[in-house]
Motif scaffolding. Structure first.
Motif, PDB file in Angstrom:
ATOM      1  N   LEU A 194       0.829  -1.197   0.000  1.00 40.89           N
ATOM      2  CA  LEU A 194       0.000   0.000   0.000  1.00 40.89           C
ATOM      3  C   LEU A 194       0.867   1.251   0.000  1.00 40.89           C
ATOM      4  N   LEU A 195       0.413   2.269  -0.720  1.00 43.04           N
ATOM      5  CA  LEU A 195       0.965   3.617  -0.610  1.00 43.04           C
ATOM      6  C   LEU A 195      -0.032   4.430   0.203  1.00 43.04           C
ATOM      7  N   TYR A 196       0.421   5.008   1.305  1.00 48.38           N
ATOM      8  CA  TYR A 196      -0.471   5.756   2.185  1.00 48.38           C
ATOM      9  C   TYR A 196       0.021   7.188   2.303  1.00 48.38           C
ATOM     10  N   ASN A 197      -0.896   8.128   2.188  1.00 48.71           N
ATOM     11  CA  ASN A 197      -0.556   9.547   2.337  1.00 48.71           C
ATOM     12  C   ASN A 197      -0.813   9.946   3.785  1.00 48.71           C
ATOM     13  N   LYS A 198       0.227   9.892   4.576  1.00 50.11           N
ATOM     14  CA  LYS A 198       0.097  10.170   6.006  1.00 50.11           C
ATOM     15  C   LYS A 198      -0.076  11.671   6.260  1.00 50.11           C
ATOM     16  N   PRO A 199      -1.114  12.039   6.995  1.00 49.59           N
ATOM     17  CA  PRO A 199      -1.249  13.438   7.402  1.00 49.59           C
ATOM     18  C   PRO A 199      -0.455  13.693   8.681  1.00 49.59           C
ATOM     19  N   GLU A 200      -0.185  14.940   8.963  1.00 49.52           N
ATOM     20  CA  GLU A 200       0.435  15.287  10.234  1.00 49.52           C
ATOM     21  C   GLU A 200      -0.535  14.948  11.369  1.00 49.52           C
TER      22      GLU A 200
END
Length: 261
Positions: free
Chosen positions: A68-74
Motif C-alpha cells: 500500500l501507498l499511504y498519504n500520512k497526514p500530520e
C-alpha cells in the motif's frame, strides 16, 4: 517444495526474516508439535504454530505480497497503539485475515507524505535496511535559507549522535518570505534524521513531506489519510527492484514541489 522456515514466516507477513529467526530461537515457533530450529525447512504438509496459534502457510511462500501507498497526514503516529490516545495510521488500512500490515520505516508525528505498508517482512526489510541504500526523498520547508557553506556541509556530512549523516542531493525548491523549500535525498532512515541535519547547520524545519521511497512516488491525487494498493505487476516490479523478483518497470515521473504558503 520446501523452504526455510524463517523465510516462509516472513513471506507470510509476520515480520522480517531476522525477527522470525529471533522468534525461533526464543521457542515461539513449533513445527509438527516440536520446537523449530534455525534453518529448518518446511513444506505444504507441515503444521506450524506461533505462540501456540496455528499459522496457515501452505501457499505463503508463493503468494504475491500486498503493498500500500499511504498519504500520512500530520498528527498521526506510526504505531498500532498509543498510551496518549493519538490517532494511528493503521486505523485507515484494510483488514487482513492471515497476515498483518508492516510499516516500511516511520514518519514522525509532525511529518507527512508517503508511507509504505506491506504484508511481506522480507520486502519490508529490504526496503528499510541501510545495507540496500534505498533512497528516500523529502520536500522540506525551513525557516530561512541555506548558505553555500551550509549546503556543502550537508552534502559532505554532519554529526548526528556521533555518526556522520549527509544528503545525497539538495535542490532549491523556491519560496517567499521567511520560508524556503528544498528537495533532499537520503539513503537511510534514522529517527528524525532530516530535521536534525538541518538543525545541525542552524535551520529549523517547519514542514516535512516524504514524496518518494525508492522508485515509488507519492501519487499527486492521493488525498491525505487515504491509501492506494499497488497492482500485482507493480508489486512484481518492486520485488525485482530490491532483488526479490524477476520483472522490471520504468520509473514514475517526478512530482512538483508543493507551493509555499
Amino acid at each position: 517444495m520446501s523452504e526455510r522456515l524463517q523465510k516462509v514466516l516472513a513471506a507470510a507477513g509476520l515480520g522480517s526474516r531476522r525477527e522470525m529467526e529471533a522468534w525461533i530461537r526464543a521457542g515461539r515457533v513449533q513445527v509438527n508439535g516440536k520446537p523449530a530450529v534455525i534453518g529448518q525447512s518446511v513444506g505444504p504438509g507441515d503444521h506450524i504454530f506461533v505462540d501456540g496459534k496455528p499459522v496457515r502457510l501452505h501457499l505463503a511462500a508463493k503468494r504475491m505480497p500486498r503493498v500500500l501507498l499511504y498519504n500520512k497526514p500530520e498528527g498521526e503516529i506510526v504505531s498500532r497503539s498509543d498510551p496518549q490516545g493519538r490517532p494511528s495510521v493503521f486505523r485507515h488500512l484494510p483488514p487482513l485475515r492471515t497476515a498483518k500490515w508492516l510499516a516500511v520505516g516511520r514518519l514522525d508525528l509532525n511529518s507527512s507524505g508517503l508511507l509504505l505498508f506491506t504484508t511481506s517482512g522480507e520486502l519490508a526489510n529490504r526496503l528499510m535496511h541501510p545495507r540496500y541504500e534505498v533512497e528516500r526523498e523529502y520536500a522540506v520547508r525551513v525557516m530561512g535559507r541555506l548558505t553555500p557553506e551550509q549546503t556543502q556541509q550537508l552534502r559532505e556530512g554532519v554529526d548526528i549522535d556521533g555518526t556522520p549523516a549527509r544528503f545525497e542531493s539538495i535542490e532549491d525548491g523556491g519560496g517567499e518570505g521567511a520560508n524556503h523549500w528544498y528537495h533532499v535525498v537520503i539513503r537511510e532512515g534514522r529517527n528524525r534524521e532530516v530535521r536534525r541535519m538541518f538543525e545541525a547547520v542552524g535551520l529549523m524545519v517547519s514542514r516535512l513531506i516524504r514524496v518518494r521511497y525508492g522508485s515509488l512516488r507519492l501519487p499527486p491525487r492521493l488525498k491525505r489519510g487515504k491509501f492506494l494498493e499497488l497492482s500485482r505487476d507493480e508489486v512484481a516490479a518492486l520485488l525485482q527492484e530490491v532483488g526479490l523478483g524477476a520483472t522490471s518497470r520504468p520509473a514514475r515521473p517526478r512530482p512538483r514541489l508543493p507551493e509555499s504558503r
